[in-house]
Design an enzyme around this catalytic site. Structure first.
Site, PDB file in Angstrom:
ATOM      1  N   GLY A 161       8.634  37.962  25.111  1.00 13.68           N
ATOM      2  CA  GLY A 161       9.820  38.608  25.689  1.00 13.68           C
ATOM      3  C   GLY A 161      10.872  37.567  26.010  1.00 13.68           C
ATOM      4  O   GLY A 161      11.012  36.560  25.312  1.00 13.68           O
ATOM      5  N   ILE A 163      11.135  35.397  28.578  1.00  9.80           N
ATOM      6  CA  ILE A 163      10.657  34.057  28.931  1.00  9.80           C
ATOM      7  C   ILE A 163       9.867  33.455  27.774  1.00  9.80           C
ATOM      8  O   ILE A 163      10.043  32.284  27.434  1.00  9.80           O
ATOM      9  CB  ILE A 163       9.831  34.101  30.242  1.00  9.80           C
ATOM     10  N   ARG A 243       1.690  36.321  35.619  1.00 12.03           N
ATOM     11  CA  ARG A 243       1.124  36.911  36.831  1.00 12.03           C
ATOM     12  C   ARG A 243      -0.346  36.503  36.912  1.00 12.03           C
ATOM     13  O   ARG A 243      -1.052  36.476  35.887  1.00 12.03           O
ATOM     14  CB  ARG A 243       1.225  38.447  36.801  1.00 12.03           C
ATOM     15  N   GLU A 272      -3.127  35.520  45.550  1.00  2.70           N
ATOM     16  CA  GLU A 272      -2.106  34.621  46.093  1.00  2.70           C
ATOM     17  C   GLU A 272      -1.883  34.943  47.553  1.00  2.70           C
ATOM     18  O   GLU A 272      -1.747  36.125  47.877  1.00  2.70           O
ATOM     19  CB  GLU A 272      -0.784  34.783  45.341  1.00  2.70           C
ATOM     20  N   HIS A 291       3.720  29.668  42.685  1.00  2.32           N
ATOM     21  CA  HIS A 291       4.541  30.815  42.265  1.00  2.32           C
ATOM     22  C   HIS A 291       6.020  30.535  42.544  1.00  2.32           C
ATOM     23  O   HIS A 291       6.705  31.326  43.185  1.00  2.32           O
ATOM     24  CB  HIS A 291       4.085  32.108  42.968  1.00  2.32           C
ATOM     25  N   ALA A 293       8.065  29.195  39.888  1.00  3.62           N
ATOM     26  CA  ALA A 293       8.677  28.843  38.595  1.00  3.62           C
ATOM     27  C   ALA A 293      10.167  29.179  38.536  1.00  3.62           C
ATOM     28  O   ALA A 293      10.933  28.479  37.891  1.00  3.62           O
ATOM     29  CB  ALA A 293       7.932  29.526  37.460  1.00  3.62           C
TER      30      ALA A 293
HETATM   31  N1  LIG Z   1       6.202  32.560  37.881  1.00  2.00           N
HETATM   32  C1  LIG Z   1       7.303  33.142  38.265  1.00  2.00           C
HETATM   33  O1  LIG Z   1       7.896  32.800  39.287  1.00  2.00           O
HETATM   34  C2  LIG Z   1       7.877  34.247  37.434  1.00  2.00           C
HETATM   35  C3  LIG Z   1       9.267  34.478  37.478  1.00  2.00           C
HETATM   36  C4  LIG Z   1       9.796  35.453  36.656  1.00  2.00           C
HETATM   37  C5  LIG Z   1       8.962  36.215  35.835  1.00  2.00           C
HETATM   38  N2  LIG Z   1       7.619  35.997  35.839  1.00  2.00           N
HETATM   39  C6  LIG Z   1       6.721  36.784  34.998  1.00  2.00           C
HETATM   40  O2  LIG Z   1       6.909  36.397  33.635  1.00  2.00           O
HETATM   41  C7  LIG Z   1       6.456  37.463  32.799  1.00  2.00           C
HETATM   42  C8  LIG Z   1       7.403  37.644  31.618  1.00  2.00           C
HETATM   43  O3  LIG Z   1       8.727  37.967  32.061  1.00  2.00           O
HETATM   44  P1  LIG Z   1       9.852  38.313  30.982  1.00  2.00           P
HETATM   45  O4  LIG Z   1      11.159  38.354  31.690  1.00  2.00           O
HETATM   46  O5  LIG Z   1       9.724  37.458  29.781  1.00  2.00           O
HETATM   47  O6  LIG Z   1       9.433  39.801  30.628  1.00  2.00           O
HETATM   48  P2  LIG Z   1       9.763  40.584  29.275  1.00  2.00           P
HETATM   49  O7  LIG Z   1       9.557  42.027  29.594  1.00  2.00           O
HETATM   50  O8  LIG Z   1      11.079  40.159  28.722  1.00  2.00           O
HETATM   51  O9  LIG Z   1       8.624  40.058  28.284  1.00  2.00           O
HETATM   52  C9  LIG Z   1       7.289  40.421  28.403  1.00  2.00           C
HETATM   53  C10 LIG Z   1       6.775  40.595  26.997  1.00  2.00           C
HETATM   54  O10 LIG Z   1       5.369  40.849  27.062  1.00  2.00           O
HETATM   55  C11 LIG Z   1       5.058  41.774  26.030  1.00  2.00           C
HETATM   56  N3  LIG Z   1       3.777  42.396  26.271  1.00  2.00           N
HETATM   57  C12 LIG Z   1       3.470  43.458  27.058  1.00  2.00           C
HETATM   58  N4  LIG Z   1       2.151  43.711  26.983  1.00  2.00           N
HETATM   59  C13 LIG Z   1       1.611  42.794  26.144  1.00  2.00           C
HETATM   60  C14 LIG Z   1       0.298  42.538  25.665  1.00  2.00           C
HETATM   61  N5  LIG Z   1      -0.724  43.291  26.046  1.00  2.00           N
HETATM   62  N6  LIG Z   1       0.117  41.504  24.812  1.00  2.00           N
HETATM   63  C15 LIG Z   1       1.145  40.732  24.416  1.00  2.00           C
HETATM   64  N7  LIG Z   1       2.436  40.950  24.819  1.00  2.00           N
HETATM   65  C16 LIG Z   1       2.656  41.955  25.676  1.00  2.00           C
HETATM   66  C17 LIG Z   1       6.241  42.741  26.053  1.00  2.00           C
HETATM   67  O11 LIG Z   1       6.339  43.436  24.829  1.00  2.00           O
HETATM   68  C18 LIG Z   1       7.398  41.786  26.267  1.00  2.00           C
HETATM   69  O12 LIG Z   1       7.960  41.348  25.036  1.00  2.00           O
HETATM   70  C19 LIG Z   1       6.305  38.678  33.727  1.00  2.00           C
HETATM   71  O13 LIG Z   1       4.933  38.785  34.090  1.00  2.00           O
HETATM   72  C20 LIG Z   1       7.043  38.277  34.969  1.00  2.00           C
HETATM   73  O14 LIG Z   1       6.528  38.938  36.100  1.00  2.00           O
HETATM   74  C21 LIG Z   1       7.061  35.013  36.615  1.00  2.00           C
END
Ligand SMILES: NC(=O)c1ccc[n+]([C@@H]2O[C@H](COP(=O)([O-])OP(=O)(O)OC[C@H]3O[C@@H](n4cnc5c(N)ncnc54)[C@H](O)[C@@H]3O)[C@@H](O)[C@H]2O)c1
Length: 340
Positions: A161, A163, A243, A272, A291, A293
């Site tokens: 997606g 990230i 997550r 967490e 957490h 990032a």
């Molecule tokens: N560590 C942190 O502080 C922090 C900060 C922001 C986001 N995040 C996490 O990062 C993750 C990604 O965020 P994003 O903005 O890229 O989201 P996004 O929705 O743009 O991308 C997620 C991708 O995962 C894919 N996906 C869903 N189920 C799947 C599966 N079973 N197998 C493979 N791919 C699958 C979706 O199709 C999508 O393309 C989320 O879990 C978000 O909560 C963490």
């Protein structure tokens, strides 16, 4: 009476979002910052948010059906940040409550850079080398202690997606082979990201580094379990900035104990905060961050401001830019009716 915005939890240390909203004439009620780890039990959370017209939160506080049902006036729950797994979006949709988030570039870039830091921290062995330096040892006495090149490695991205594809772009100049799995993106998306599409099992078997970027859903919970870890190479690293629940923590500890994989870089854990005595903290081949990032000042500021702007749009009866539950749009509370 001005509309009430309840900020259940927040991450801007200066409280600039609350100040900005107050400056628009809104009444603001503020909970506690994200760095305080105590989660409110549902009755205390309902006291805080139950009469609000709009809620900002979902970083620490959970919004299950029972809490949302106790918010009869609430038009929206806006998450500053990306993951909305603490909000019951199905219940929100049924109740006409719009759920929004702030998946904006400063945040995705910050998470991308943090992923790079964990990944390079592992391959360049920053943690053990720093420990050796502090103990007075200089250079290395054993080639087994040497850093590894990222160049030439295969990196597997799980979830291509925002990230995941940011990380792919950041990795491209390093001369790595990029492979990814994402069942919800089409071939054109993979081609535009310059990443080869492979099934998850193949990705686990081929990757020198597996980097997780999926949302927390029923499908991704413990996606990386003992069986998945066993498919990885004993020389491979696991990086998780998505997550904590995506990885089976016990299985990971076991895999590290038995040399099933070479190490892990973890910004997110389940649970967490983790137990202070977690064996993950005792390992040189595990890098843990808290957490954080997406926590750079510009990213925090931009996300809180974006959340505040989403609230303002919703209170004006308008649609915000990033709607998590678009199914709600046909029957959401307050559509077209401005409270401002
Ligand atoms: N560590 C942190 O502080 C922090 C900060 C922001 C986001 N995040 C996490 O990062 C993750 C990604 O965020 P994003 O903005 O890229 O989201 P996004 O929705 O743009 O991308 C997620 C991708 O995962 C894919 N996906 C869903 N189920 C799947 C599966 N079973 N197998 C493979 N791919 C699958 C979706 O199709 C999508 O393309 C989320 O879990 C978000 O909560 C963490």
């Amino acid at each position: 009476m001005p509309p009430l915005v309840a900020i259940a939890d927040f991450m801007d240390p200066t409280g600039e979002a609350a100040e900005y909203l107050a400056g628009q004439g809104l009444e603001i009620r503020v909970g506690s910052p994200l760095w305080e780890t105590r989660e409110l039990p549902p009755d205390e959370l309902i006291d805080l948010v139950g009469d609000a017209d709009a809620i900002i939160g979902g970083g620490r506080e959970r919004f299950p059906r029972a809490v949302l049902e106790a918010c009869p006036r609430t038009r929206c729950v806006v998450k500053y940040g990306i993951g909305t797994d603490r909000i019951d979006t199905v219940a929100a949709t049924e109740l006409g409550i719009l759920v929004a988030n702030t998946p904006i570039v400063p945040a995705t870039r910050a998470v991308g850079e943090h992923t790079m830091a964990l990944l390079l921290g592992l391959t360049r062995r920053i943690q053990p080398i720093q420990r050796r330096a502090r103990a007075g040892a200089w250079r290395i006495a054993d080639l087994d202690d040497a850093s590894e090149d990222l160049y030439g490695k295969t990196v597997g991205i799980v979830g291509l997606g925002r990230i995941g594809s940011t990380v792919a772009r950041m990795l491209t100049p390093f001369g790595v082979t990029l492979i990814a799995t994402d069942p919800y993106r089409d071939d054109a998306w993979f081609a535009s990201a310059g990443v080869a599409r492979v099934p998850l099992d193949e990705l686990l078997e081929r990757s020198d580094i597996v980097s997780l970027h999926v949302p927390a859903t029923d499908e991704t919970r413990k996606l990386i379990d003992a069986a998945a870890l066993a498919r990885m190479k004993p020389t491979a690293y696991l990086v998780n900035t998505s997550r904590g629940v995506v990885v089976d923590t016990e299985a990971l500890i076991d895999a590290l104990d038995h040399g099933v994989i070479a190490g892990a870089g973890l910004d997110v854990l389940d649970p967490e905060p983790p137990d202070a005595g977690s064996p993950l903290f005792a390992r040189d081949n595990v890098v843990v961050t808290t957490h954080i990032a997406s926590f750079t000042p510009p990213s925090v500021s931009a996300q809180m401001r974006a959340a505040a702007d989403a609230v303002l749009a919703i209170l004006r009866g308008e649609q915000p830019e990033h709607v998590v539950n678009p199914e709600v749009l046909l029957h959401r509370r307050g559509a077209g009716q401005s409270l401002l």
